[in-house]
Design a protein around this motif. Structure first.
Motif, mmCIF file in Angstrom:
data_model
loop_
_atom_site.group_PDB
_atom_site.id
_atom_site.type_symbol
_atom_site.label_atom_id
_atom_site.label_comp_id
_atom_site.label_asym_id
_atom_site.label_seq_id
_atom_site.Cartn_x
_atom_site.Cartn_y
_atom_site.Cartn_z
ATOM 1 N N LEU A 1 0.982 -1.025 -0.240
ATOM 2 C CA LEU A 1 0.085 0.044 -0.158
ATOM 3 C C LEU A 1 0.800 1.238 0.256
ATOM 4 C CD1 LEU A 1 -2.666 -0.954 2.689
ATOM 5 C CD2 LEU A 1 -3.086 -0.426 0.078
ATOM 6 N N ALA A 2 2.144 1.214 0.773
ATOM 7 C CA ALA A 2 2.817 2.350 0.886
ATOM 8 C C ALA A 2 3.590 2.591 -0.403
ATOM 9 C CB ALA A 2 3.925 2.255 1.899
ATOM 10 N N ASP A 3 3.833 1.403 -1.238
ATOM 11 C CA ASP A 3 4.554 1.718 -2.519
ATOM 12 C C ASP A 3 3.619 2.389 -3.468
ATOM 13 O OD1 ASP A 3 6.720 0.263 -1.918
ATOM 14 O OD2 ASP A 3 6.129 -1.659 -2.797
ATOM 15 N N ILE A 4 2.176 2.034 -3.349
ATOM 16 C CA ILE A 4 1.017 2.832 -4.190
ATOM 17 C C ILE A 4 0.991 4.234 -3.895
ATOM 18 C CG2 ILE A 4 -1.393 2.766 -4.521
ATOM 19 C CD1 ILE A 4 -1.657 -0.240 -4.228
ATOM 20 N N PHE A 5 0.997 4.474 -2.662
ATOM 21 C CA PHE A 5 1.014 6.097 -2.384
ATOM 22 C C PHE A 5 2.159 6.785 -2.536
ATOM 23 C CE2 PHE A 5 -2.186 4.507 1.051
ATOM 24 C CZ PHE A 5 -3.221 4.958 0.483
ATOM 25 N N ASN A 6 3.242 6.018 -2.544
ATOM 26 C CA ASN A 6 4.640 6.751 -2.864
ATOM 27 C C ASN A 6 4.491 6.954 -4.214
ATOM 28 O OD1 ASN A 6 8.140 5.603 -2.144
ATOM 29 N ND2 ASN A 6 6.831 7.414 -1.562
ATOM 30 N N GLY A 7 4.107 5.902 -5.296
ATOM 31 C CA GLY A 7 3.941 6.166 -6.616
ATOM 32 C C GLY A 7 2.955 7.209 -7.088
ATOM 33 N N LEU A 8 1.875 7.485 -6.182
ATOM 34 C CA LEU A 8 1.013 8.206 -6.569
ATOM 35 C C LEU A 8 1.497 9.836 -5.967
ATOM 36 C CD1 LEU A 8 -2.331 6.659 -5.290
ATOM 37 C CD2 LEU A 8 -1.918 6.952 -7.609
ATOM 38 N N MET A 9 2.445 9.798 -5.209
ATOM 39 C CA MET A 9 2.938 11.073 -4.828
ATOM 40 C C MET A 9 3.673 11.646 -6.230
ATOM 41 S SD MET A 9 4.973 10.233 -1.386
ATOM 42 C CE MET A 9 5.785 12.132 -1.453
ATOM 43 N N ALA A 10 4.064 10.793 -6.918
ATOM 44 C CA ALA A 10 4.860 11.309 -8.263
ATOM 45 C C ALA A 10 4.178 12.144 -9.126
ATOM 46 C CB ALA A 10 5.615 9.905 -8.709
ATOM 47 N N VAL A 11 3.007 11.565 -9.401
ATOM 48 C CA VAL A 11 2.281 12.065 -10.548
ATOM 49 C C VAL A 11 1.890 13.637 -10.381
ATOM 50 C CG1 VAL A 11 -0.015 11.864 -11.807
ATOM 51 C CG2 VAL A 11 1.001 9.708 -11.219
ATOM 52 N N PRO A 12 1.441 14.205 -9.391
ATOM 53 C CA PRO A 12 1.114 15.620 -9.147
ATOM 54 C C PRO A 12 2.412 16.323 -9.112
ATOM 55 C CG PRO A 12 -0.154 14.311 -7.437
ATOM 56 C CD PRO A 12 0.957 13.469 -7.998
ATOM 57 N N ASN A 13 3.507 15.911 -8.566
ATOM 58 C CA ASN A 13 4.853 16.472 -8.697
ATOM 59 C C ASN A 13 5.332 16.510 -10.059
ATOM 60 O OD1 ASN A 13 7.226 17.447 -7.364
ATOM 61 N ND2 ASN A 13 8.069 15.540 -7.934
ATOM 62 N N LEU A 14 5.299 15.740 -10.790
ATOM 63 C CA LEU A 14 5.875 15.722 -12.037
ATOM 64 C C LEU A 14 4.999 16.731 -13.224
ATOM 65 C CD1 LEU A 14 6.608 11.773 -12.637
ATOM 66 C CD2 LEU A 14 8.132 13.360 -12.229
ATOM 67 N N ILE A 15 3.668 16.560 -12.997
ATOM 68 C CA ILE A 15 2.868 17.484 -13.687
ATOM 69 C C ILE A 15 3.415 18.854 -13.373
ATOM 70 C CG2 ILE A 15 0.603 18.486 -13.660
ATOM 71 C CD1 ILE A 15 -0.560 15.904 -13.385
ATOM 72 N N ALA A 16 3.515 19.259 -11.884
ATOM 73 C CA ALA A 16 4.020 20.582 -11.668
ATOM 74 C C ALA A 16 5.401 20.832 -12.183
ATOM 75 C CB ALA A 16 4.308 20.729 -10.200
ATOM 76 N N LEU A 17 6.285 19.881 -12.191
ATOM 77 C CA LEU A 17 7.591 20.347 -12.597
ATOM 78 C C LEU A 17 7.634 20.411 -14.152
ATOM 79 C CD1 LEU A 17 9.742 17.253 -11.098
ATOM 80 C CD2 LEU A 17 9.745 19.663 -10.614
ATOM 81 N N CYS A 18 6.838 19.871 -14.941
ATOM 82 C CA CYS A 18 6.990 20.014 -16.537
ATOM 83 C C CYS A 18 6.237 21.527 -16.705
ATOM 84 C CB CYS A 18 6.115 18.848 -16.982
ATOM 85 S SG CYS A 18 6.928 17.265 -17.297
ATOM 86 N N LEU A 19 5.169 21.721 -16.111
ATOM 87 C CA LEU A 19 4.242 23.082 -16.096
ATOM 88 C C LEU A 19 4.816 24.252 -15.752
ATOM 89 C CD1 LEU A 19 0.880 22.176 -15.370
ATOM 90 C CD2 LEU A 19 1.844 22.065 -17.748
ATOM 91 N N LEU A 20 5.802 24.015 -14.643
ATOM 92 C CA LEU A 20 6.618 25.107 -14.196
ATOM 93 C C LEU A 20 8.194 25.035 -14.584
ATOM 94 C CD1 LEU A 20 5.385 24.973 -10.492
ATOM 95 C CD2 LEU A 20 4.907 26.650 -12.190
ATOM 96 N N SER A 21 8.459 24.351 -15.538
ATOM 97 C CA SER A 21 9.726 24.287 -16.133
ATOM 98 C C SER A 21 10.403 25.615 -16.510
ATOM 99 C CB SER A 21 9.766 23.137 -17.141
ATOM 100 O OG SER A 21 9.086 23.715 -18.500
ATOM 101 N N GLY A 22 9.537 26.537 -16.932
ATOM 102 C CA GLY A 22 9.927 27.730 -17.218
ATOM 103 C C GLY A 22 10.436 28.445 -16.055
ATOM 104 N N VAL A 23 9.685 28.426 -15.000
ATOM 105 C CA VAL A 23 10.295 29.019 -13.756
ATOM 106 C C VAL A 23 11.707 28.296 -13.576
ATOM 107 C CG1 VAL A 23 9.890 29.364 -11.564
ATOM 108 C CG2 VAL A 23 7.960 29.398 -13.106
ATOM 109 N N ILE A 24 11.819 27.226 -13.336
ATOM 110 C CA ILE A 24 13.132 26.390 -13.236
ATOM 111 C C ILE A 24 14.299 26.951 -14.040
ATOM 112 C CG2 ILE A 24 14.567 24.169 -13.397
ATOM 113 C CD1 ILE A 24 11.641 22.920 -12.940
#
Length: 458
Positions: free
Chosen positions: A410-433
């Motif tokens: 179950l922890a593996d699942i939640f760990n993996g689900l954490m990545a999705v919102p984070n990766l979306i933000a990284l791509c959309l905010l890449s200009g800021v980076i």
């Protein structure tokens, strides 16, 4: 219970399936290209910044802990079972070629870790206690304006902290001590709970102070054991690397399976080990004292390098040189690293791995306690984090005396689900980076010019 486990296994396979892994690596490639292969040209300066005592431009800046302490909290959470069992599992399931794909994922993951940290520092805030709070939930909310997605990330992070950052770790320590020294799991659980509670009472500064001493020691202890084996068998190292590279592209030539398995398990276990893209490490990066987001981001980037390129490589080399991976099945992952160390250092190697496993697991508990606290505080308010700390400590004892395979999954699942919102933000905010990176590059240019003038004057 078996039906529940079957459902969890299915969901786990989907969450950590090809789409997620492609998204994680793809984000790393995307940021690498946008940042001009920053992880290559700036790594020497990043390592210098991490380990040298600076004339400290940052000591009076906003933040709770130093660059080094921030990195050590992140390393405390990432250094763990993945560096030993995870590497062995990748080799057993994907063949020795999986190590190459693990390195490749780490290379691009360095750019991801850099991007996470730069956003974490830029969008961090100060809570009612005067402590710094930051991480994906804050740069998703403030950078994208998507509060709902930020809450979703925090929820997944909060839940994952009890599993992968708590019960599975205390259970591993208790099991190792019982098997090696016949210590009752209840005793182990009580001691772990008490030690963790003492550190948590000191807040992030307490965690930072402990991990700044603890993590380098445990890492050096394990690395030293592995390096002794490598040095004593240095003539076998070139052949081991040759087998790894050949197996990465032609696994059948060295008795391996399909190339897809090498890629899948190499990338998956690499991500589990260094956590690049999951969104956990930037929570620690946000607390660092730094004058520019780019400076702390470079420090954070070194965490992926040290975790995977250094520590995981040592594990992989020892396992491959021992040849034991050819004799064991996939279910031997928890023991094969110890067997491999003991193969080269009879009577000593297994103890090196056991003690390292205990230290790694405890450090993971400390690191994840901070991540979970910040995620909990984001959802329920910072004033209520004391309840999280109490529950977190009690769960350590529960994990030590229970069988927690279902909890781990179950922890593996939640760990993996954490990545999705984070990766979306990284791509959309890449200009800021990119923008923040360019600002810091200009600062570095001026600093280098000033240093050059001082040398000429001196």
């Amino acid at each position: 219970m078996e039906s529940i486990q079957a459902i969890v296994d299915t969901v786990n396979g989907i969450v950590w399936g090809p789409i997620t892994l492609v998204l994680i690596v793809g984000t790393g490639i995307f940021l690498t290209l946008r940042l001009g292969f920053l992880q290559v040209r700036d790594l020497p300066y990043a390592l210098k910044l991490t380990f040298s005592k600076s004339k400290n431009k940052d000591k009076n800046e906003k933040g709770d802990i130093s660059h080094f302490q921030s990195l050590m909290i992140a390393m405390a959470a990432t250094l763990g079972i993945g560096n030993m069992t995870g590497v062995a599992s990748a080799v057993l399931l994907g063949g020795v070629g999986a190590l190459f794909w693990m390195w490749l994922a780490a290379f691009f993951g360095m750019a991801t870790k850099y991007g996470e940290a730069i956003l974490a520092v830029k969008y961090r805030t100060v809570n009612h206690k005067g402590e710094i709070s930051g991480g994906p939930m804050y740069y998703i909310e403030k950078g994208l304006g998507w509060k709902w997605l930020a809450v979703l990330f925090a929820l997944f992070g909060f839940l994952a902290s009890f599993g992968i950052g708590n019960m599975t770790q205390s259970n591993t320590v208790a099991g190792s001590l019982q098997a090696t020294f016949n210590i009752n799991p209840w005793v182990t659980g009580i001691i772990l709970m008490a030690l963790t509670a003492l550190v948590l009472l000191g807040g992030v500064r307490g965690i930072g102070r402990v991990t700044a001493i603890f993590v380098p020691f445990l890492a050096l202890f394990y690395i030293a054991g592995g390096l002794i084996i490598v040095i004593l068998n240095i003539t076998e190292v070139p052949a081991a690397f040759a087998v790894i590279f050949e197996a990465a592209f032609n696994p059948e030539a060295v008795g391996g399976g399909a190339i897809g398995l090498a890629i899948r398990y190499g990338i998956a276990r690499g991500v589990f080990s260094n956590e690049a893209g999951l969104g956990s490490a930037p929570i620690a990066a946000a607390a660092a004292k730094t004058d520019y987001p780019g400076r702390q981001a470079l420090v954070s980037m070194t965490g992926t390098f040290l975790d995977t390129i250094v520590v995981c490589t040592i594990t992989g080399l020892v396992v491959v040189m021992s040849g034991l991976h050819l004799q064991f099945g996939a279910d031997a992952a928890p023991v094969i690293t110890g067997e491999a160390f003991d193969f080269f250092l009879p009577g000593l190697g297994n103890y090196i791995v056991v003690f390292s496993l205990i230290f790694f697991a405890y450090s993971t508990i400390l690191g994840w306690s901070y991540y979970g606290e910040k995620c909990f505080g984001y959802i329920f308010g910072d004033r209520n984090t004391i309840y999280y700390k109490i529950i977190f400590c009690l769960v350590i004892l529960f994990g030590a005396v229970q069988s927690v395979q279902l909890v781990w999954d179950l922890a593996d699942i939640f760990n993996g689900l954490m990545a999705v919102p984070n990766l979306i933000a990284l791509c959309l905010l890449s200009g800021v980076i990119v923008s923040e990176t360019n600002k810091f590059r200009e600062v570095r240019r001026k600093e280098k010019e000033e240093e050059r003038k001082q040398k000429l004057a001196g």
